[in-house]
Design an enzyme around this catalytic site. Sequence first.
Site, PDB file in Angstrom:
ATOM      1  N   ASN A  82       0.932  -1.162  -0.073  1.00 12.06           N
ATOM      2  CA  ASN A  82      -0.067  -0.086  -0.141  1.00 12.06           C
ATOM      3  C   ASN A  82       0.862   1.404   0.008  1.00 12.06           C
ATOM      4  O   ASN A  82       0.356   2.376  -0.467  1.00 12.06           O
ATOM      5  CB  ASN A  82      -0.824  -0.208   1.090  1.00 12.06           C
ATOM      6  N   ALA A  83       2.055   1.146   0.546  1.00 14.66           N
ATOM      7  CA  ALA A  83       2.919   2.376   0.640  1.00 14.66           C
ATOM      8  C   ALA A  83       3.028   3.281  -0.703  1.00 14.66           C
ATOM      9  O   ALA A  83       3.321   2.680  -1.750  1.00 14.66           O
ATOM     10  CB  ALA A  83       4.258   2.110   1.343  1.00 14.66           C
ATOM     11  N   THR A  86       3.131  10.715  -3.451  1.00 11.29           N
ATOM     12  CA  THR A  86       3.210  11.691  -4.927  1.00 11.29           C
ATOM     13  C   THR A  86       4.213  12.629  -4.798  1.00 11.29           C
ATOM     14  O   THR A  86       4.725  13.296  -3.660  1.00 11.29           O
ATOM     15  CB  THR A  86       1.752  12.536  -4.872  1.00 11.29           C
ATOM     16  N   GLY A 143      -0.238  16.246 -14.571  1.00  9.49           N
ATOM     17  CA  GLY A 143       0.832  16.583 -13.448  1.00  9.49           C
ATOM     18  C   GLY A 143       1.314  15.090 -12.645  1.00  9.49           C
ATOM     19  O   GLY A 143       1.992  15.242 -11.635  1.00  9.49           O
ATOM     20  N   TYR A 147       3.827   9.116 -10.957  1.00  3.16           N
ATOM     21  CA  TYR A 147       2.873   8.283 -10.337  1.00  3.16           C
ATOM     22  C   TYR A 147       1.763   7.614 -11.198  1.00  3.16           C
ATOM     23  O   TYR A 147       1.706   6.396 -10.872  1.00  3.16           O
ATOM     24  CB  TYR A 147       1.842   9.295  -9.424  1.00  3.16           C
ATOM     25  N   GLY A 178      -9.881   5.307  -5.990  1.00  2.00           N
ATOM     26  CA  GLY A 178     -10.164   6.507  -6.940  1.00  2.00           C
ATOM     27  C   GLY A 178      -9.666   7.805  -5.835  1.00  2.00           C
ATOM     28  O   GLY A 178      -8.673   7.088  -4.959  1.00  2.00           O
TER      29      GLY A 178
HETATM   30  N1  CAA Z   1      -6.014  19.053 -17.755  1.00  2.03           N
HETATM   31  C1  CAA Z   1      -5.736  19.732 -18.739  1.00  2.03           C
HETATM   32  N2  CAA Z   1      -5.258  21.047 -18.344  1.00  2.03           N
HETATM   33  C2  CAA Z   1      -5.078  21.026 -16.934  1.00  2.03           C
HETATM   34  C3  CAA Z   1      -5.286  19.999 -16.115  1.00  2.03           C
HETATM   35  C4  CAA Z   1      -5.997  19.112 -16.484  1.00  2.03           C
HETATM   36  N3  CAA Z   1      -6.250  18.115 -15.683  1.00  2.03           N
HETATM   37  N4  CAA Z   1      -4.898  20.412 -14.758  1.00  2.03           N
HETATM   38  C5  CAA Z   1      -4.361  21.719 -14.956  1.00  2.03           C
HETATM   39  N5  CAA Z   1      -4.488  22.140 -16.078  1.00  2.03           N
HETATM   40  C6  CAA Z   1      -3.885  23.434 -16.851  1.00  2.03           C
HETATM   41  C7  CAA Z   1      -4.471  24.488 -15.626  1.00  2.03           C
HETATM   42  O1  CAA Z   1      -5.765  24.816 -16.309  1.00  2.03           O
HETATM   43  C8  CAA Z   1      -3.370  25.600 -16.416  1.00  2.03           C
HETATM   44  O2  CAA Z   1      -3.801  26.240 -17.590  1.00  2.03           O
HETATM   45  P1  CAA Z   1      -3.892  27.647 -17.680  1.00  2.03           P
HETATM   46  O3  CAA Z   1      -2.554  28.320 -17.064  1.00  2.03           O
HETATM   47  O4  CAA Z   1      -4.238  27.757 -18.986  1.00  2.03           O
HETATM   48  O5  CAA Z   1      -5.003  27.973 -16.602  1.00  2.03           O
HETATM   49  C9  CAA Z   1      -2.238  24.918 -16.386  1.00  2.03           C
HETATM   50  O6  CAA Z   1      -2.590  23.393 -16.701  1.00  2.03           O
HETATM   51  C10 CAA Z   1      -1.498  24.753 -15.276  1.00  2.03           C
HETATM   52  O7  CAA Z   1      -1.979  24.404 -14.027  1.00  2.03           O
HETATM   53  P2  CAA Z   1      -1.684  24.505 -12.569  1.00  2.03           P
HETATM   54  O8  CAA Z   1      -1.918  26.180 -12.520  1.00  2.03           O
HETATM   55  O9  CAA Z   1      -2.352  23.847 -11.587  1.00  2.03           O
HETATM   56  O10 CAA Z   1      -0.244  24.120 -12.914  1.00  2.03           O
HETATM   57  P3  CAA Z   1       0.859  24.074 -11.566  1.00  2.03           P
HETATM   58  O11 CAA Z   1       2.512  24.038 -12.304  1.00  2.03           O
HETATM   59  O12 CAA Z   1       0.744  25.069 -10.392  1.00  2.03           O
HETATM   60  O13 CAA Z   1       0.393  22.657 -10.743  1.00  2.03           O
HETATM   61  C11 CAA Z   1      -0.197  20.339 -10.894  1.00  2.03           C
HETATM   62  C12 CAA Z   1       0.432  21.645 -11.745  1.00  2.03           C
HETATM   63  C13 CAA Z   1       0.929  20.274  -9.803  1.00  2.03           C
HETATM   64  C14 CAA Z   1      -0.125  18.999 -11.703  1.00  2.03           C
HETATM   65  C15 CAA Z   1      -1.226  20.690 -10.335  1.00  2.03           C
HETATM   66  O14 CAA Z   1      -2.268  20.955 -11.167  1.00  2.03           O
HETATM   67  C16 CAA Z   1      -1.796  19.677  -9.555  1.00  2.03           C
HETATM   68  O15 CAA Z   1      -1.557  19.503  -8.157  1.00  2.03           O
HETATM   69  N6  CAA Z   1      -2.664  18.718  -9.809  1.00  2.03           N
HETATM   70  C17 CAA Z   1      -3.215  17.529  -9.178  1.00  2.03           C
HETATM   71  C18 CAA Z   1      -2.592  16.339  -9.617  1.00  2.03           C
HETATM   72  C19 CAA Z   1      -3.627  15.333  -9.026  1.00  2.03           C
HETATM   73  O16 CAA Z   1      -4.707  14.934  -9.143  1.00  2.03           O
HETATM   74  N7  CAA Z   1      -2.849  14.732  -8.354  1.00  2.03           N
HETATM   75  C20 CAA Z   1      -3.419  13.376  -7.503  1.00  2.03           C
HETATM   76  C21 CAA Z   1      -2.700  13.379  -6.042  1.00  2.03           C
HETATM   77  S1  CAA Z   1      -3.688  12.044  -5.054  1.00  2.03           S
HETATM   78  C22 CAA Z   1      -3.299  10.828  -5.591  1.00  2.03           C
HETATM   79  O17 CAA Z   1      -2.607  10.716  -6.607  1.00  2.03           O
HETATM   80  C23 CAA Z   1      -3.959   9.511  -5.050  1.00  2.03           C
HETATM   81  C24 CAA Z   1      -4.674   8.731  -6.163  1.00  2.03           C
HETATM   82  O18 CAA Z   1      -4.164   7.653  -6.319  1.00  2.03           O
HETATM   83  C25 CAA Z   1      -5.854   9.253  -6.727  1.00  2.03           C
END
Ligand code: CAA
Length: 240
Positions: A82-83, A86, A143, A147, A178
């Site tokens: 499980n460990a 991100t 992003g 992962y 999810g």
């Molecule tokens: N699809 C398309 N475009 C996207 C997008 C997406 N899903 N997410 C962000 N963008 C776009 C934004 O709209 C933005 O465009 P504009 O500048 O034109 O507005 C551009 O990409 C930059 O977005 P950010 O301002 O968010 O960029 P950032 O560099 O500050 O951060 C990031 C980027 C770190 C990836 C941030 O968006 C983020 O943290 N995203 C979440 C990622 C995620 O879902 N992680 C899950 C963690 S939990 C997990 O992983 C557990 C699990 O198993 C489910």
Amino acid sequence: MGHVAIVTGGTRGIGEAISVALRDAGHTVAATYAGNAEAAKRFEERSGIRTYKFDVSDFEACQGAVDRITKDLGPVGILVNNAGITRDGTMHRMSFDRWNAVLQTNLSSCFNMARCVIDGMRERGFGRIVNIGSVNGQAGQYGQVNYAAAKSGIHGFTKALAQEGAARGITVNAIAPGYIDTDMVRAVPEKVLEKIIATIPVGRLGHASEIAKGVLFLVDEDMGFMTGSTLSINGGQHMY
Ligand code: CAA
């Protein structure tokens, strides 16, 4: 019958719920953690479950820990990988270190831990291995090249090892959670998380206990015919 069960990352978040559910089902649980000693101590006091500190990305550390757990508690019948960590960021900003840390901790750890318990499971003709993947390993996620690659790798690892274990009474399955209400998900920027929740048909984050229920189902002694599967528990966010 109760078994000795190892849950990596088993003191917090999804892992904590899995450890407690396995304990409640009559298993003897060893919950592992890497760094947060304070949280592990609180968990141990709350649950009475023994904890073991080591780095799952370090093969020798895993060997040492599995030896210790076997001496303390007995031979391992259940392993829950499980460990996970991100290190989110878009590819053009991602360093090799952030890529590598996620691959080692989330994917190589599955090899490390399974390698240390597989001989004993083969000898005894019984084993239950559950690997925690992710919806983001199935569908990809902006992003998360690191992962998503690691979690996707877990799904392939599961299917290959399932074929090897089948004739020896060892089942190997994955769960693809999810977005679950844990510290990891809460670390996603609020605005981004709101948008993600809007794509979940059930309309909320999942509970860690909902993943733990899936683990209990997969480790059941009567579930020897279920192997190589991925159980998706994601509120309908991704279906295939
Ligand atoms: N699809 C398309 N475009 C996207 C997008 C997406 N899903 N997410 C962000 N963008 C776009 C934004 O709209 C933005 O465009 P504009 O500048 O034109 O507005 C551009 O990409 C930059 O977005 P950010 O301002 O968010 O960029 P950032 O560099 O500050 O951060 C990031 C980027 C770190 C990836 C941030 O968006 C983020 O943290 N995203 C979440 C990622 C995620 O879902 N992680 C899950 C963690 S939990 C997990 O992983 C557990 C699990 O198993 C489910």
